[in-house]
Motif scaffolding. Structure first.
Motif, PDB file in Angstrom:
ATOM      1  N   ASP A 536       0.828  -1.211   0.000  1.00 19.10           N
ATOM      2  CA  ASP A 536       0.000   0.000   0.000  1.00 19.10           C
ATOM      3  C   ASP A 536       0.860   1.256   0.000  1.00 19.10           C
ATOM      4  O   ASP A 536       0.475   2.274  -0.576  1.00 19.10           O
ATOM      5  N   ARG A 537       1.996   1.165   0.681  1.00 20.27           N
ATOM      6  CA  ARG A 537       2.880   2.322   0.783  1.00 20.27           C
ATOM      7  C   ARG A 537       4.308   1.874   0.486  1.00 20.27           C
ATOM      8  O   ARG A 537       4.645   0.700   0.613  1.00 20.27           O
ATOM      9  N   LEU A 538       5.121   2.848   0.132  1.00 14.73           N
ATOM     10  CA  LEU A 538       6.491   2.545  -0.260  1.00 14.73           C
ATOM     11  C   LEU A 538       7.434   3.541   0.410  1.00 14.73           C
ATOM     12  O   LEU A 538       7.192   4.750   0.429  1.00 14.73           O
ATOM     13  N   LEU A 539       8.508   2.996   0.977  1.00  9.68           N
ATOM     14  CA  LEU A 539       9.544   3.811   1.609  1.00  9.68           C
ATOM     15  C   LEU A 539      10.844   3.595   0.844  1.00  9.68           C
ATOM     16  O   LEU A 539      11.252   2.454   0.620  1.00  9.68           O
ATOM     17  N   VAL A 540      11.486   4.682   0.465  1.00  9.11           N
ATOM     18  CA  VAL A 540      12.750   4.605  -0.261  1.00  9.11           C
ATOM     19  C   VAL A 540      13.857   5.125   0.651  1.00  9.11           C
ATOM     20  O   VAL A 540      13.789   6.267   1.141  1.00  9.11           O
ATOM     21  N   GLN A 546      15.763   8.826   4.686  1.00  8.23           N
ATOM     22  CA  GLN A 546      14.470   8.594   4.034  1.00  8.23           C
ATOM     23  C   GLN A 546      14.349   9.542   2.841  1.00  8.23           C
ATOM     24  O   GLN A 546      14.259  10.751   3.003  1.00  8.23           O
ATOM     25  N   GLN A 547      14.328   8.953   1.628  1.00 16.02           N
ATOM     26  CA  GLN A 547      14.251   9.771   0.421  1.00 16.02           C
ATOM     27  C   GLN A 547      12.810  10.050   0.013  1.00 16.02           C
ATOM     28  O   GLN A 547      12.449  11.176  -0.296  1.00 16.02           O
ATOM     29  N   LEU A 548      12.001   8.993   0.020  1.00 14.65           N
ATOM     30  CA  LEU A 548      10.593   9.126  -0.385  1.00 14.65           C
ATOM     31  C   LEU A 548       9.739   8.239   0.489  1.00 14.65           C
ATOM     32  O   LEU A 548      10.175   7.173   0.929  1.00 14.65           O
ATOM     33  N   TYR A 549       8.497   8.675   0.706  1.00 14.56           N
ATOM     34  CA  TYR A 549       7.543   7.843   1.439  1.00 14.56           C
ATOM     35  C   TYR A 549       6.138   8.285   1.045  1.00 14.56           C
ATOM     36  O   TYR A 549       5.842   9.486   0.969  1.00 14.56           O
ATOM     37  N   GLY A 550       5.282   7.304   0.810  1.00 13.26           N
ATOM     38  CA  GLY A 550       3.904   7.611   0.460  1.00 13.26           C
ATOM     39  C   GLY A 550       3.232   6.414  -0.171  1.00 13.26           C
ATOM     40  O   GLY A 550       3.766   5.292  -0.149  1.00 13.26           O
ATOM     41  N   PRO A 551       2.040   6.618  -0.740  1.00  9.89           N
ATOM     42  CA  PRO A 551       1.352   5.522  -1.443  1.00  9.89           C
ATOM     43  C   PRO A 551       2.259   4.945  -2.527  1.00  9.89           C
ATOM     44  O   PRO A 551       2.997   5.684  -3.196  1.00  9.89           O
ATOM     45  N   THR A 552       2.181   3.643  -2.717  1.00 13.43           N
ATOM     46  CA  THR A 552       3.115   2.957  -3.623  1.00 13.43           C
ATOM     47  C   THR A 552       3.086   3.541  -5.022  1.00 13.43           C
ATOM     48  O   THR A 552       4.144   3.803  -5.631  1.00 13.43           O
ATOM     49  N   ALA A 553       1.885   3.764  -5.561  1.00 10.38           N
ATOM     50  CA  ALA A 553       1.790   4.254  -6.935  1.00 10.38           C
ATOM     51  C   ALA A 553       2.446   5.621  -7.074  1.00 10.38           C
ATOM     52  O   ALA A 553       3.167   5.888  -8.047  1.00 10.38           O
ATOM     53  N   GLU A 554       2.242   6.505  -6.090  1.00 10.94           N
ATOM     54  CA  GLU A 554       2.816   7.850  -6.168  1.00 10.94           C
ATOM     55  C   GLU A 554       4.344   7.803  -6.084  1.00 10.94           C
ATOM     56  O   GLU A 554       5.045   8.505  -6.818  1.00 10.94           O
ATOM     57  N   LEU A 559       9.700   7.871  -8.857  1.00  3.56           N
ATOM     58  CA  LEU A 559      10.967   7.191  -9.127  1.00  3.56           C
ATOM     59  C   LEU A 559      11.211   6.985 -10.613  1.00  3.56           C
ATOM     60  O   LEU A 559      12.359   6.866 -11.047  1.00  3.56           O
ATOM     61  N   MET A 560      10.141   6.934 -11.410  1.00  2.77           N
ATOM     62  CA  MET A 560      10.298   6.589 -12.825  1.00  2.77           C
ATOM     63  C   MET A 560      11.160   7.572 -13.592  1.00  2.77           C
ATOM     64  O   MET A 560      12.020   7.166 -14.364  1.00  2.77           O
TER      65      MET A 560
END
Length: 578
Positions: A536-540, A546-554, A559-560
């Motif tokens: 549901d969520r993704l942490l980079v 912590q570079q990015l955090y939020g809903p996986t799709a966002e 990242l793309m």
């Protein structure tokens, strides 16, 4: 009971056996006094029987003597049994604390490879309870009685005995000074060789396939040779002094006999001619405990060193505190300003990580190698202590939560899969009281049930040392089933599909979806993107931040562009003739 850090826990444990120590001392004194039986018998035979020529007196003295020997033998056996029992009770009393400290020391990286040394030290201390040197120490009161009797016979005999005891003590001190360091170094080198051999045997296939055996064997032989060299040095140092100690013991008997004869000729020997022999026997009884300790000196040195190491370990690693029981968690995870470093280090590997997950949420964690992902996993399950910040499950600090209480609500699959020698059912059931219904449910979730049932012994199949009878993928699925056993509310998976094939990957995703529908919160650390479809969520993470955090799709959308290849630079035109 709260203990002062300066108080030795081992010594306090020994004090709990005061009645046993008193009984042992009393029995030792009686045994020591009964040790004079042969001398008294000899004197009585010469004095009473020979002079009276009475067979009845001889028979009576013989019966009494045999009775005294029987009582002495019985008391020695009872004392030996008592000390052995104290050793067992001491082990039972301290085993949880010792192994708990060893476990915490390994978690905190305070012990390195010394876990085996702790076990050996604990066994050395326990076995010393039945060592002859300990029994000899209990017979010191008899030695003092012998000194007192020598002074009664003649002060000169008493002082001669004291001088002999001092000489014997000096020799014992010299033995200690000359052999202690080599003995301790020999023990350390022996431990190194044993640890090296054990680690080598865990990699026999690699060693055999790449022809490493001769080189590894040569390295082990170097360590073994070093151990043998120090052992020989200690033996050589103590050997000559042991001979001197034995010579002193034999010489003192003759010295006391000669001195007694001289005193008799000078009419200064109280008690008459028989006191010559009595004096010689008394000095032997006086020196006996010290001689016994000298003979067992290597064991004394070993137990002193083992005791010191255990005492230091317990002082450095305090016992865990009993925390107040908390209600069952629901799976709400909050990470707040987390800063962390490996145990024993102050160099942060994670800085400023923070996020929150409601129950039933699946978080994916991605990032390059050495970005702090595995460190985060260890913090989430309370294995590591953060330098700053908190990891809270339902508002409670995970690190200080009693792991025996919290453990059933957590599932953890480490990056390095670790199975414990036992059966499949025991490993999946976490070596507690195995609930076969839950074991089967967990194995079905990860798609392993059919494989297990195809085995001749089914769930009772031994996994072998480190799970060696299973393939890498099978070990990972067993460890995954263990993490999901009992429907935990929080599951942390570190590279759960690194050894899985396509079918195993699909089973993992299905298991996460099933458990998520039941309200289980997941944190999935991965390099493979296939499992991200169920998050549901993704942490980079990158470089511990912590570079990015939020809903996986966002997050994937952000990242793309970074992942898109840069356009190739235009090729400059080349003019003709250039």
């Amino acid at each position: 009971m709260k203990l002062d850090s300066s108080v030795s826990e081992l010594r306090l444990a020994l004090l709990d056996f005061k009645p046993a120590w008193r009984s042992a001392i009393v029995m030792s004194v009686v045994v020591g006094l009964l040790g004079f039986t042969s001398t008294v018998y000899m004197l009585e035979v010469y004095d009473r029987v020979v002079n009276s020529r009475s067979v009845a007196t001889l028979v009576m003295l013989t019966v009494v003597t045999f009775g005294a020997y029987a009582v002495m033998e019985l008391l020695e056996k009872i004392r030996s049994r008592l000390l052995w029992s104290v050793g067992i009770q001491f082990e039972m009393k301290m085993s949880d604390r010792i192994y708990g400290a060893m476990f915490d020391g390994l978690l905190k990286k305070q012990m390195g490879g010394a876990a085996m040394q702790v076990q050996n030290d604990f066994r050395t201390v326990r076995e010393f309870f039945n060592n002859p040197a300990l029994s000899a120490m209990f017979e010191v009161p008899v030695a003092l009685v012998a000194v007192f009797l020598l002074f009664l016979i003649n002060p000169l005999l008493g002082w001669a005995g004291v001088v002999g005891a001092l000489a014997q003590t000096y020799v014992a001190w010299m033995i200690q000074q000359s052999s202690r360091k080599p003995l301790l170094e020999a023990q350390r080198r022996s431990q190194e060789a044993q640890v090296y051999a054990d680690a080598s045997l865990r990699n026999t296939q690699v060693m055999e396939s790449m022809g490493m055996m001769p080189s590894v064997l040569a390295q082990w032989q170097k360590k073994q040779d070093a151990f043998l060299a120090f052992q020989a040095r200690a033996s050589e140092s103590a050997g000559g002094l042991n001979a001197v100690s034995k010579l002193l013991q034999q010489l003192m008997g003759s010295v006391m006999l000669g001195l007694g004869a001289w005193l008799l000729l000078e009419n200064k020997l109280n008690g008459g001619a028989s006191m010559m022999i009595i004096g010689s026997v008394l000095v032997g009884r006086m020196l006996a405990p010290l001689t016994q300790v000298v003979q067992q000196w290597s064991a004394v040195v070993s137990v002193m060193a083992a005791w010191s190491r255990l005492d230091n370990m317990l002082a450095q690693i305090p016992a865990r505190k009993d925390n107040m029981a908390l209600p069952a968690p629901t799976g709400e995870l909050v990470v707040d300003g987390l800063v962390a470093a490996p145990p024993g280090s102050q160099q942060p590997v994670l800085r400023g990580v923070q996020f929150g997950l409601p129950p039933g949420c699946v978080l994916g964690v991605v990032g390059p190698s050495a970005s702090g992902k595995t460190s985060l996993a260890r913090l989430l399950v309370g294995v590591w202590t953060p330098l700053a910040g908190k990891v809270r499950l339902d508002g409670a600090d995970v690190h200080i939560w009693d792991k025996e209480e919290l453990g059933p609500y957590l599932g953890y699959l480490p990056q390095g899969v670790e199975l414990i020698e036992g059966t499949l059912a025991e490993n999946i059931g976490r070596f507690g009281e195995v609930d076969m219904g839950r074991v089967e449910e967990a194995t079905r979730l990860v798609g392993l049930h059919e494989f297990v049932m195809s085995l001749p012994q089914g769930y009772e199949t031994p996994v072998g040392r480190d799970g060696g009878v299973l393939s890498g993928g099978q070990r990972q699925r067993v460890a995954l089933a263990r993490a999901l056993y009992g429907n935990p509310v929080l599951v942390v998976l570190d590279e759960p599909n690194s050894s899985l094939d396509e079918a195993g990957d699909a089973a993992l995703s299905q298991a996460i979806q099933t458990m998520k529908s039941r309200g289980t919160t997941f944190v999935v650390i991965t390099h493979r993107t296939s499992v991200l479809s169920v998050t549901d969520r993704l942490l980079v993470l990158r470089d511990g931040t912590q570079q990015l955090y939020g809903p996986t799709a966002e997050v994937l959308q952000k990242l793309m562009p970074a992942a898109a290849p840069a356009p190739a630079p235009a090729t400059p035109a080349v003019s003709p003739g250039a």
